[in-house]
Design an enzyme around this catalytic site. Structure first.
Site, PDB file in Angstrom:
ATOM      1  N   CYS A 281       0.866  -1.184   0.000  1.00 15.39           N
ATOM      2  CA  CYS A 281       0.000   0.000   0.000  1.00 15.39           C
ATOM      3  C   CYS A 281       0.904   1.235   0.000  1.00 15.39           C
ATOM      4  O   CYS A 281       2.019   1.172  -0.508  1.00 15.39           O
ATOM      5  CB  CYS A 281      -0.997  -0.021   1.160  1.00 15.39           C
ATOM      6  SG  CYS A 281      -0.281   0.197   2.802  1.00 15.39           S
TER       7      CYS A 281
ATOM      8  N   ARG B 104      -3.465  -0.691   5.297  1.00 15.18           N
ATOM      9  CA  ARG B 104      -4.032  -1.712   4.427  1.00 15.18           C
ATOM     10  C   ARG B 104      -3.112  -2.899   4.180  1.00 15.18           C
ATOM     11  O   ARG B 104      -3.523  -4.066   4.337  1.00 15.18           O
ATOM     12  CB  ARG B 104      -4.452  -1.100   3.087  1.00 15.18           C
ATOM     13  CG  ARG B 104      -5.656  -0.186   3.181  1.00 15.18           C
ATOM     14  CD  ARG B 104      -5.850   0.620   1.904  1.00 15.18           C
ATOM     15  NE  ARG B 104      -4.788   1.626   1.750  1.00 15.18           N
ATOM     16  CZ  ARG B 104      -4.698   2.461   0.723  1.00 15.18           C
ATOM     17  NH1 ARG B 104      -5.579   2.376  -0.264  1.00 15.18           N
ATOM     18  NH2 ARG B 104      -3.724   3.353   0.662  1.00 15.18           N
TER      19      ARG B 104
END
Length: 202
Positions: A11, A17
């Protein structure tokens, strides 16, 4: 040839994430010892721990090792040593390919890979495995090749943003939860495909 199958999740900052995706994959694939899983960021907040809200969400899915995470910057060596690269967005996928064009056929957004995995039949998977070998690592690499072939039959999304996982960084908890709700079913589909390749009677 390495005797492990390496998954890298990517990410931006490597604190929300991609570490959540890493932890979800570790939790679900821990009984396949040939698989190693890590994460990195395209503009990583190097050395920072996983965001507290992300850790909380990861724990709710059974993750146990979130506290050890420290963000790191993606680089060419890391990419080229990975068998499967799962980016959180199309921009991350593009950044990966620009950094290392040789990994183009091994990098997907995680939601893209999930859609491809769901249309990759056992016949296609078995055919690719037959071309390589029967070791777990061979079978896993064959699975990535089989998914790549499915790009030819998967229709384009009307809304390409559905290939992305939304960025929750510095946003309220409900955005973190919405991001996780996009990510978790995609990870489940990745896990299912990899398990089919190693464990299934193809």
């Amino acid at each position: 040839m390495r005797n492990s199958f390496s998954i890298l999740t990517v990410c931006t900052g490597n604190i929300c994430r991609s570490p959540l995706a890493e932890q979800l994959l570790v939790t679900q694939l821990r009984n396949i010892p040939e698989i190693t899983i890590s994460s990195a960021g395209t503009r990583a907040l190097v050395g920072e721990p996983m965001f507290a809200t992300t850790q909380e969400i990861a724990h709710s899915y059974g993750a146990e090792t979130t506290e050890a995470h420290r963000a790191r910057q993606v680089n060419e060596t890391l990419l080229e040593s990975s068998d499967l690269i799962l980016a959180m967005t199309r921009d991350h996928r593009r950044a990966v390919v620009e950094l290392s064009p040789r990994v183009t056929r091994r990098v997907f957004t995680v939601r893209e890979f999930a859609r491809l995995a769901e249309v990759t039949t056992d016949d296609v998977l078995a055919s690719e495995i037959a071309r390589t070998g029967e070791s777990p690592v061979d079978r896993l690499r064959a699975a990535v090749k089989a998914v790549t072939l499915s790009r030819n039959i998967l229709p384009l999304l009307a809304d390409r943003a559905e290939e992305d996982v939304i960025d929750p960084y510095q946003r309220e908890k409900k955005v973190h939860e919405a991001s996780a709700q996009q990510l978790t079913p995609a990870v489940d589909a990745v896990v299912s495909l990899l398990r089919r390749s190693v464990e299934g009677a193809l």
